[in-house]
Design a protein around this motif. Structure first.
Motif, PDB file in Angstrom:
ATOM      1  N   ASP A  44      -5.203  -6.380  94.837  1.00 54.23           N
ATOM      2  CA  ASP A  44      -4.654  -6.200  93.493  1.00 54.23           C
ATOM      3  C   ASP A  44      -4.887  -7.440  92.637  1.00 54.23           C
ATOM      4  O   ASP A  44      -5.240  -7.332  91.468  1.00 54.23           O
ATOM      5  CB  ASP A  44      -3.161  -5.888  93.549  1.00 54.23           C
ATOM      6  CG  ASP A  44      -2.872  -4.493  94.081  1.00 54.23           C
ATOM      7  OD1 ASP A  44      -3.821  -3.710  94.258  1.00 54.23           O
ATOM      8  OD2 ASP A  44      -1.686  -4.204  94.322  1.00 54.23           O
ATOM      9  N   SER A  45      -4.715  -8.606  93.223  1.00 59.90           N
ATOM     10  CA  SER A  45      -4.928  -9.859  92.496  1.00 59.90           C
ATOM     11  C   SER A  45      -6.380  -9.989  92.033  1.00 59.90           C
ATOM     12  O   SER A  45      -6.641 -10.357  90.879  1.00 59.90           O
ATOM     13  CB  SER A  45      -4.556 -11.034  93.392  1.00 59.90           C
ATOM     14  OG  SER A  45      -4.885 -12.252  92.782  1.00 59.90           O
ATOM     15  N   GLU A  46      -7.320  -9.686  92.906  1.00 53.86           N
ATOM     16  CA  GLU A  46      -8.737  -9.768  92.549  1.00 53.86           C
ATOM     17  C   GLU A  46      -9.101  -8.744  91.476  1.00 53.86           C
ATOM     18  O   GLU A  46      -9.854  -9.046  90.552  1.00 53.86           O
ATOM     19  CB  GLU A  46      -9.608  -9.582  93.787  1.00 53.86           C
ATOM     20  CG  GLU A  46      -9.554 -10.754  94.740  1.00 53.86           C
ATOM     21  CD  GLU A  46     -10.484 -10.608  95.922  1.00 53.86           C
ATOM     22  OE1 GLU A  46     -11.502  -9.888  95.803  1.00 53.86           O
ATOM     23  OE2 GLU A  46     -10.204 -11.216  96.960  1.00 53.86           O
ATOM     24  N   VAL A  47      -8.556  -7.560  91.581  1.00 50.79           N
ATOM     25  CA  VAL A  47      -8.831  -6.508  90.603  1.00 50.79           C
ATOM     26  C   VAL A  47      -8.268  -6.900  89.239  1.00 50.79           C
ATOM     27  O   VAL A  47      -8.956  -6.809  88.213  1.00 50.79           O
ATOM     28  CB  VAL A  47      -8.264  -5.154  91.076  1.00 50.79           C
ATOM     29  CG1 VAL A  47      -8.267  -4.137  89.956  1.00 50.79           C
ATOM     30  CG2 VAL A  47      -9.058  -4.630  92.263  1.00 50.79           C
ATOM     31  N   PHE A  59     -16.195  -3.390  91.671  1.00 53.04           N
ATOM     32  CA  PHE A  59     -16.530  -3.311  93.093  1.00 53.04           C
ATOM     33  C   PHE A  59     -17.498  -4.433  93.475  1.00 53.04           C
ATOM     34  O   PHE A  59     -18.541  -4.205  94.073  1.00 53.04           O
ATOM     35  CB  PHE A  59     -17.101  -1.923  93.404  1.00 53.04           C
ATOM     36  CG  PHE A  59     -16.934  -1.496  94.835  1.00 53.04           C
ATOM     37  CD1 PHE A  59     -15.718  -1.525  95.453  1.00 53.04           C
ATOM     38  CD2 PHE A  59     -18.024  -1.046  95.550  1.00 53.04           C
ATOM     39  CE1 PHE A  59     -15.565  -1.124  96.766  1.00 53.04           C
ATOM     40  CE2 PHE A  59     -17.891  -0.633  96.863  1.00 53.04           C
ATOM     41  CZ  PHE A  59     -16.660  -0.675  97.469  1.00 53.04           C
ATOM     42  N   SER A  60     -17.113  -5.644  93.138  1.00 52.85           N
ATOM     43  CA  SER A  60     -17.915  -6.836  93.425  1.00 52.85           C
ATOM     44  C   SER A  60     -17.880  -7.126  94.931  1.00 52.85           C
ATOM     45  O   SER A  60     -17.068  -6.535  95.659  1.00 52.85           O
ATOM     46  CB  SER A  60     -17.350  -8.029  92.661  1.00 52.85           C
ATOM     47  OG  SER A  60     -16.060  -8.347  93.136  1.00 52.85           O
ATOM     48  N   PRO A  61     -18.720  -8.042  95.402  1.00 53.77           N
ATOM     49  CA  PRO A  61     -18.732  -8.334  96.845  1.00 53.77           C
ATOM     50  C   PRO A  61     -17.375  -8.768  97.410  1.00 53.77           C
ATOM     51  O   PRO A  61     -17.011  -8.359  98.513  1.00 53.77           O
ATOM     52  CB  PRO A  61     -19.764  -9.455  96.967  1.00 53.77           C
ATOM     53  CG  PRO A  61     -20.697  -9.208  95.835  1.00 53.77           C
ATOM     54  CD  PRO A  61     -19.831  -8.708  94.714  1.00 53.77           C
ATOM     55  N   SER A  62     -16.603  -9.564  96.673  1.00 48.20           N
ATOM     56  CA  SER A  62     -15.307 -10.007  97.201  1.00 48.20           C
ATOM     57  C   SER A  62     -14.314  -8.839  97.266  1.00 48.20           C
ATOM     58  O   SER A  62     -13.557  -8.717  98.232  1.00 48.20           O
ATOM     59  CB  SER A  62     -14.740 -11.146  96.354  1.00 48.20           C
ATOM     60  OG  SER A  62     -14.504 -10.725  95.031  1.00 48.20           O
ATOM     61  N   VAL A  63     -14.328  -7.982  96.256  1.00 43.96           N
ATOM     62  CA  VAL A  63     -13.454  -6.806  96.262  1.00 43.96           C
ATOM     63  C   VAL A  63     -13.903  -5.844  97.352  1.00 43.96           C
ATOM     64  O   VAL A  63     -13.085  -5.301  98.094  1.00 43.96           O
ATOM     65  CB  VAL A  63     -13.439  -6.115  94.879  1.00 43.96           C
ATOM     66  CG1 VAL A  63     -12.752  -4.770  94.944  1.00 43.96           C
ATOM     67  CG2 VAL A  63     -12.783  -7.015  93.846  1.00 43.96           C
ATOM     68  N   ARG A  64     -15.196  -5.651  97.480  1.00 49.11           N
ATOM     69  CA  ARG A  64     -15.738  -4.761  98.518  1.00 49.11           C
ATOM     70  C   ARG A  64     -15.324  -5.248  99.910  1.00 49.11           C
ATOM     71  O   ARG A  64     -14.930  -4.455 100.762  1.00 49.11           O
ATOM     72  CB  ARG A  64     -17.258  -4.701  98.415  1.00 49.11           C
ATOM     73  CG  ARG A  64     -17.885  -3.738  99.409  1.00 49.11           C
ATOM     74  CD  ARG A  64     -19.396  -3.653  99.268  1.00 49.11           C
ATOM     75  NE  ARG A  64     -19.747  -3.066  97.987  1.00 49.11           N
ATOM     76  CZ  ARG A  64     -20.521  -3.662  97.075  1.00 49.11           C
ATOM     77  NH1 ARG A  64     -21.039  -4.846  97.310  1.00 49.11           N
ATOM     78  NH2 ARG A  64     -20.794  -3.058  95.947  1.00 49.11           N
ATOM     79  N   ASP A 107     -16.398   4.794 103.250  1.00 51.74           N
ATOM     80  CA  ASP A 107     -15.362   5.228 102.317  1.00 51.74           C
ATOM     81  C   ASP A 107     -14.583   4.072 101.703  1.00 51.74           C
ATOM     82  O   ASP A 107     -13.509   4.284 101.150  1.00 51.74           O
ATOM     83  CB  ASP A 107     -14.393   6.179 103.011  1.00 51.74           C
ATOM     84  CG  ASP A 107     -15.024   7.508 103.371  1.00 51.74           C
ATOM     85  OD1 ASP A 107     -15.996   7.894 102.695  1.00 51.74           O
ATOM     86  OD2 ASP A 107     -14.550   8.155 104.320  1.00 51.74           O
ATOM     87  N   VAL A 108     -15.116   2.850 101.765  1.00 51.54           N
ATOM     88  CA  VAL A 108     -14.360   1.699 101.261  1.00 51.54           C
ATOM     89  C   VAL A 108     -14.121   1.779  99.761  1.00 51.54           C
ATOM     90  O   VAL A 108     -13.119   1.261  99.269  1.00 51.54           O
ATOM     91  CB  VAL A 108     -15.019   0.351 101.618  1.00 51.54           C
ATOM     92  CG1 VAL A 108     -15.016   0.129 103.109  1.00 51.54           C
ATOM     93  CG2 VAL A 108     -16.405   0.238 101.059  1.00 51.54           C
ATOM     94  N   PHE A 109     -14.989   2.452  99.022  1.00 55.16           N
ATOM     95  CA  PHE A 109     -14.793   2.561  97.579  1.00 55.16           C
ATOM     96  C   PHE A 109     -13.523   3.351  97.262  1.00 55.16           C
ATOM     97  O   PHE A 109     -12.907   3.158  96.216  1.00 55.16           O
ATOM     98  CB  PHE A 109     -16.007   3.206  96.903  1.00 55.16           C
ATOM     99  CG  PHE A 109     -16.159   4.673  97.179  1.00 55.16           C
ATOM    100  CD1 PHE A 109     -15.624   5.601  96.304  1.00 55.16           C
ATOM    101  CD2 PHE A 109     -16.829   5.117  98.312  1.00 55.16           C
ATOM    102  CE1 PHE A 109     -15.759   6.956  96.557  1.00 55.16           C
ATOM    103  CE2 PHE A 109     -16.963   6.468  98.565  1.00 55.16           C
ATOM    104  CZ  PHE A 109     -16.427   7.389  97.685  1.00 55.16           C
ATOM    105  N   ARG A 110     -13.108   4.208  98.179  1.00 57.76           N
ATOM    106  CA  ARG A 110     -11.886   4.991  97.969  1.00 57.76           C
ATOM    107  C   ARG A 110     -10.636   4.107  97.979  1.00 57.76           C
ATOM    108  O   ARG A 110      -9.647   4.424  97.322  1.00 57.76           O
ATOM    109  CB  ARG A 110     -11.759   6.085  99.018  1.00 57.76           C
ATOM    110  CG  ARG A 110     -12.855   7.121  98.896  1.00 57.76           C
ATOM    111  CD  ARG A 110     -12.690   8.210  99.937  1.00 57.76           C
ATOM    112  NE  ARG A 110     -13.861   9.040 100.024  1.00 57.76           N
ATOM    113  CZ  ARG A 110     -14.122  10.072  99.228  1.00 57.76           C
ATOM    114  NH1 ARG A 110     -13.288  10.372  98.271  1.00 57.76           N
ATOM    115  NH2 ARG A 110     -15.210  10.777  99.398  1.00 57.76           N
ATOM    116  N   ILE A 111     -10.689   3.008  98.704  1.00 61.73           N
ATOM    117  CA  ILE A 111      -9.567   2.059  98.719  1.00 61.73           C
ATOM    118  C   ILE A 111      -9.385   1.486  97.317  1.00 61.73           C
ATOM    119  O   ILE A 111      -8.266   1.429  96.805  1.00 61.73           O
ATOM    120  CB  ILE A 111      -9.810   0.922  99.735  1.00 61.73           C
ATOM    121  CG1 ILE A 111     -10.059   1.460 101.148  1.00 61.73           C
ATOM    122  CG2 ILE A 111      -8.664  -0.084  99.705  1.00 61.73           C
ATOM    123  CD1 ILE A 111      -8.893   2.118 101.820  1.00 61.73           C
TER     124      ILE A 111
END
Length: 76
Positions: free
Chosen positions: A8-11, A26-31, A47-51
């Motif tokens: 949440d902080s990164e987003v 969906f940058s490398p650190s968020v991914r 399915d990581v994008f679903r997170i």
């Protein structure tokens, strides 16, 4: 929730007054953080994008961010 605090902080740090698209978020650190959460939940790595999508919707429902149709996410 505590397990989503880092994500949440990164987003939130990536979202500002100008619309930010999902692909920009969906940058490398968020991914990587999404991958850690997905592994902890036993989800498939594809399915990581679903997170991220799930967290964006949760933050939207809390009123922390808004979606501008066709443009991306902003902080109100």
């Amino acid at each position: 929730m505590i397990k989503y605090a880092k994500l949440d902080s990164e987003v939130l740090s990536a979202i500002g007054a100008q619309p930010t698209s999902f692909s920009e978020l969906f940058s490398p650190s968020v991914r990587q953080e999404c991958l850690v959460i997905a592994e902890a939940e036993g989800k498939h790595p594809m399915d990581v994008f679903r997170i991220l999508d799930r967290r964006l919707q949760s933050l939207r429902k809390l009123g922390v961010i808004q979606h501008v149709k066709g443009k991306g996410w902003i902080q109100p």
